[in-house]
Scaffold this active site. Structure first.
Site: not given
Length: 131
Positions: A17-19
């Site tokens: 995932t990203d932030a």
């Protein structure tokens, strides 16, 4: 083509995932690749076996992908894979990424795979009996 659909399960982990907790877009390609590899393995053919015994390799020549809804951290996903078109030296897979439980389609892909000579990477006919 009436090829049956093969399922491959994946889960979205933190490193996917990203932030914002959404799966990074490049991971979808990784999941689709793994599903195609396992689809092939389910037919009794590993990539290395085909390279060594038949002298062929598969390479992606084009991908059309549509991101409809995001996959999120901890989601369990099902990649559905089927052959849409079969040619002499290539094939097209249609793949769906579906959230398990709700059944909603998150992403669709159409992937053209070329069969090439493992040594020269020139187009080569698909091995007979493989599909």
């Amino acid at each position: 083509m009436t090829e049956p659909i093969a399922d491959f399960l994946v889960r979205v982990y933190y490193e996917d995932t990203d932030a914002s907790g959404v799966a990074y877009h490049a991971n979808y390609l990784r999941w689709f690749e793994r599903a195609r590899t396992e689809w092939l393995r389910g037919r009794g053919y590993g990539q290395e076996k085909l390279r060594l015994e038949a002298g062929v390799a598969f390479t992606v020549s084009s991908i059309e992908i549509e991101y409809r809804k995001p996959a999120r951290l901890d989601d369990e996903l099902r990649v559905q894979t089927r052959i849409a078109e079969l040619r002499k030296a290539s094939l097209i897979f249609e793949q769906l990424l579906v959230r398990v439980g709700g059944g909603e389609t998150l992403t669709t892909a159409r992937v053209r795979i070329a069969c090439v000579d493992a040594a020269t990477f020139r187009p080569k006919a698909l091995p007979s009996g493989l599909f």
